[in-house]
Write an enzyme that holds these catalytic residues in place. Structure first.
Site, PDB file in Angstrom:
ATOM      1  N   CYS A   1      -7.501  12.656   7.160  1.00 24.63           N
ATOM      2  CA  CYS A   1      -7.368  12.978   5.745  1.00 24.63           C
ATOM      3  C   CYS A   1      -8.628  13.594   5.136  1.00 24.63           C
ATOM      4  O   CYS A   1      -8.535  14.347   4.165  1.00 24.63           O
ATOM      5  CB  CYS A   1      -6.955  11.739   4.951  1.00 24.63           C
ATOM      6  SG  CYS A   1      -8.095  10.338   5.051  1.00 24.63           S
ATOM      7  N   GLY A  51       0.837  -1.187   0.000  1.00 21.72           N
ATOM      8  CA  GLY A  51       0.000   0.000   0.000  1.00 21.72           C
ATOM      9  C   GLY A  51       0.873   1.238   0.000  1.00 21.72           C
ATOM     10  O   GLY A  51       1.623   1.462   0.957  1.00 21.72           O
ATOM     11  N   MET A  52       0.804   2.034  -1.068  1.00 16.33           N
ATOM     12  CA  MET A  52       1.675   3.200  -1.218  1.00 16.33           C
ATOM     13  C   MET A  52       0.841   4.476  -1.211  1.00 16.33           C
ATOM     14  O   MET A  52       0.071   4.731  -2.144  1.00 16.33           O
ATOM     15  CB  MET A  52       2.500   3.092  -2.502  1.00 16.33           C
ATOM     16  CG  MET A  52       3.431   1.886  -2.516  1.00 16.33           C
ATOM     17  SD  MET A  52       4.442   1.789  -4.017  1.00 16.33           S
ATOM     18  CE  MET A  52       5.495   3.233  -3.814  1.00 16.33           C
ATOM     19  N   SER A  53       1.005   5.263  -0.156  1.00 13.72           N
ATOM     20  CA  SER A  53       0.227   6.484   0.008  1.00 13.72           C
ATOM     21  C   SER A  53       0.832   7.666  -0.738  1.00 13.72           C
ATOM     22  O   SER A  53       0.196   8.708  -0.862  1.00 13.72           O
ATOM     23  CB  SER A  53       0.150   6.842   1.495  1.00 13.72           C
ATOM     24  OG  SER A  53       1.450   7.156   1.984  1.00 13.72           O
ATOM     25  N   GLY A  54       2.051   7.497  -1.211  1.00 10.15           N
ATOM     26  CA  GLY A  54       2.779   8.620  -1.787  1.00 10.15           C
ATOM     27  C   GLY A  54       3.783   9.200  -0.821  1.00 10.15           C
ATOM     28  O   GLY A  54       4.567  10.072  -1.182  1.00 10.15           O
ATOM     29  N   GLY A  55       3.757   8.726   0.409  1.00 10.41           N
ATOM     30  CA  GLY A  55       4.677   9.198   1.437  1.00 10.41           C
ATOM     31  C   GLY A  55       5.965   8.405   1.464  1.00 10.41           C
ATOM     32  O   GLY A  55       6.107   7.368   0.803  1.00 10.41           O
ATOM     33  N   VAL A  56       6.919   8.873   2.265  1.00  9.59           N
ATOM     34  CA  VAL A  56       8.239   8.260   2.296  1.00  9.59           C
ATOM     35  C   VAL A  56       8.225   6.886   2.962  1.00  9.59           C
ATOM     36  O   VAL A  56       8.955   5.970   2.549  1.00  9.59           O
ATOM     37  CB  VAL A  56       9.257   9.199   2.998  1.00  9.59           C
ATOM     38  CG1 VAL A  56       8.889   9.414   4.468  1.00  9.59           C
ATOM     39  CG2 VAL A  56      10.674   8.675   2.879  1.00  9.59           C
ATOM     40  N   ASP A  57       7.397   6.692   3.984  1.00  8.38           N
ATOM     41  CA  ASP A  57       7.404   5.420   4.718  1.00  8.38           C
ATOM     42  C   ASP A  57       6.997   4.240   3.840  1.00  8.38           C
ATOM     43  O   ASP A  57       7.691   3.218   3.782  1.00  8.38           O
ATOM     44  CB  ASP A  57       6.483   5.512   5.938  1.00  8.38           C
ATOM     45  CG  ASP A  57       6.997   6.479   6.989  1.00  8.38           C
ATOM     46  OD1 ASP A  57       8.218   6.641   7.098  1.00  8.38           O
ATOM     47  OD2 ASP A  57       6.173   7.074   7.701  1.00  8.38           O
ATOM     48  N   CYS A 105     -10.259   2.791   9.251  1.00  6.57           N
ATOM     49  CA  CYS A 105      -9.675   2.642   7.924  1.00  6.57           C
ATOM     50  C   CYS A 105      -8.807   1.390   7.865  1.00  6.57           C
ATOM     51  O   CYS A 105      -8.872   0.612   6.900  1.00  6.57           O
ATOM     52  CB  CYS A 105      -8.854   3.882   7.561  1.00  6.57           C
ATOM     53  SG  CYS A 105      -8.173   3.853   5.892  1.00  6.57           S
TER      54      CYS A 105
END
Length: 358
Positions: A202, A7-13, A104
């Site tokens: 969010c 799962g890639m939120s667009g954040g660095v983690d 979520c």
């Protein structure tokens, strides 16, 4: 080669989680979840939000392209609206204070996304959460444990994970410090290596919960009475959804001394104000409990527990009352225990489980 959907939120983690899994030999696919309608996304970007905005999808896609694996987008907006946004609004209208990140995780990331991954033939899903997931041979159970970076510990919002979900979930960042994660991202040349962490809920612009609830439900908050601990009318409030337990600022009432929200009563539409000392209680009742490290609580168990994300765990005793209800007795009284929030139980670094405060 094991297949993992990250799962890639667009954040660095989440980006570094994907990189680490790729380098460990997994067949990686990145997935970004579309959780809002196009109108909601546009509004979020107007408010300066980054989480779940269109730019986040592009950041995730850019990272996937650079790291050499596929990136896809799943449209889960109906699921998110029903199980997260609607439940958040309904809980506030019922006088409770919910944590939407937990819902979520419960209904979207580790349920809907995991089931979709399994349907497509993946062995695991993975996220950038700071937590440790390991199998305990002695108990025959998967354990959720606190991470190396205690300042980023996210086990509080993961307590609802089941044994089945833990068996198919990877947390690659559990042994790393946040500074190490940013260093890995920078060395790999990822576009989001210095991107700030998202702090807000969010779907709530600028933390204005009451405005969101009114807009989402089409209702206008009904004014009512502020009352004292003895029931004496002190003034008028602007609607119960505007207040939370322990609140002091923004009450717009002068009593000649500090006043705090102690209770909210939906039936009488009253908000009870009292002193700071009135906020302390030494026990709570929880339901909708999920146990992780043990299958059941058959006798009182010494634990530590926390009733909000940022709180340090406090010594307590956990007991099962029957009919799905659990009691937590704290060694010392705790401040502003709030209905609708989560209480999470720990045994050292191990998450015993958690539930919703009644």
């Amino acid at each position: 080669m094991k297949k993992v959907m990250v799962g890639m939120s667009g954040g660095v983690d989440s980006s570094v989680a994907a990189l680490l899994l790729r380098d460990s030999g997994y067949d990686v696919t990145g997935v970004t979840l579309k959780l809002f309608s196009d109108e909601d996304i546009v509004q979020a970007e107007k408010e300066g939000k980054t989480c779940c905005a269109l730019s986040d999808v592009e950041d995730a896609r850019s990272v996937a392209y650079r790291l050499g694996f596929e990136h896809i987008v799943f449209n889960f907006k109906d699921n998110f609206r029903e199980h997260v946004m609607k439940k958040f609004a309904d809980s506030y209208l019922a006088g409770r204070t919910p944590n939407p990140c937990i819902e979520c995780n419960r209904h979207v990331k580790f349920d809907k996304m995991l089931r979709r991954a399994q349907e497509l033939g993946y062995d695991y899903i993975a996220t950038g959460h700071y937590a440790v997931n390991e199998y305990d041979e002695k108990s025959g159970r998967y354990l959720l444990k606190r991470p190396a970076d205690r300042s980023k510990d996210q086990t509080y919002v993961l307590y609802s994970l089941t044994q089945e979900q833990l068996a198919h979930t990877l947390f690659p960042l559990g042994t790393l410090e946040k500074s190490q994660v940013r260093g890995i991202a920078e060395n790999a040349g990822l576009v989001n290596s210095s991107k700030p962490d998202s702090q807000d809920i969010c779907f709530v612009p600028d933390g204005k919960y009451a405005e969101f609830i009114s807009r989402f439900t089409g209702t206008t908050p009904e004014t009512g009475d502020f009352v004292s601990m003895e029931g004496r009318i002190l003034g008028r409030h602007k609607g119960i959804i505007n207040y939370t337990i322990g609140q002091r600022k923004g009450l717009e009432i002068s009593l000649g001394k500090p006043a705090y929200v102690v209770r909210k009563d939906v039936e009488t539409n009253t908000v009870t104000l009292g002193d700071n000392s009135d906020l302390f209680t030494d026990y709570l009742i929880a339901d909708d409990v999920n146990l992780i490290s043990v299958a059941e609580i058959s006798e009182p168990m010494k634990i530590t527990a926390k009733t909000r994300y940022s709180q340090t765990e406090q010594p307590a005793t956990l007991s099962y009352l029957g009919e799905g209800e659990y009691r937590v007795d704290f060694d010392t009284p705790q401040r502003a225990i709030t209905s609708g929030q989560a209480v999470v139980f720990y045994d050292g670094d191990i998450v015993v489980g958690g539930g919703t405060i009644k």
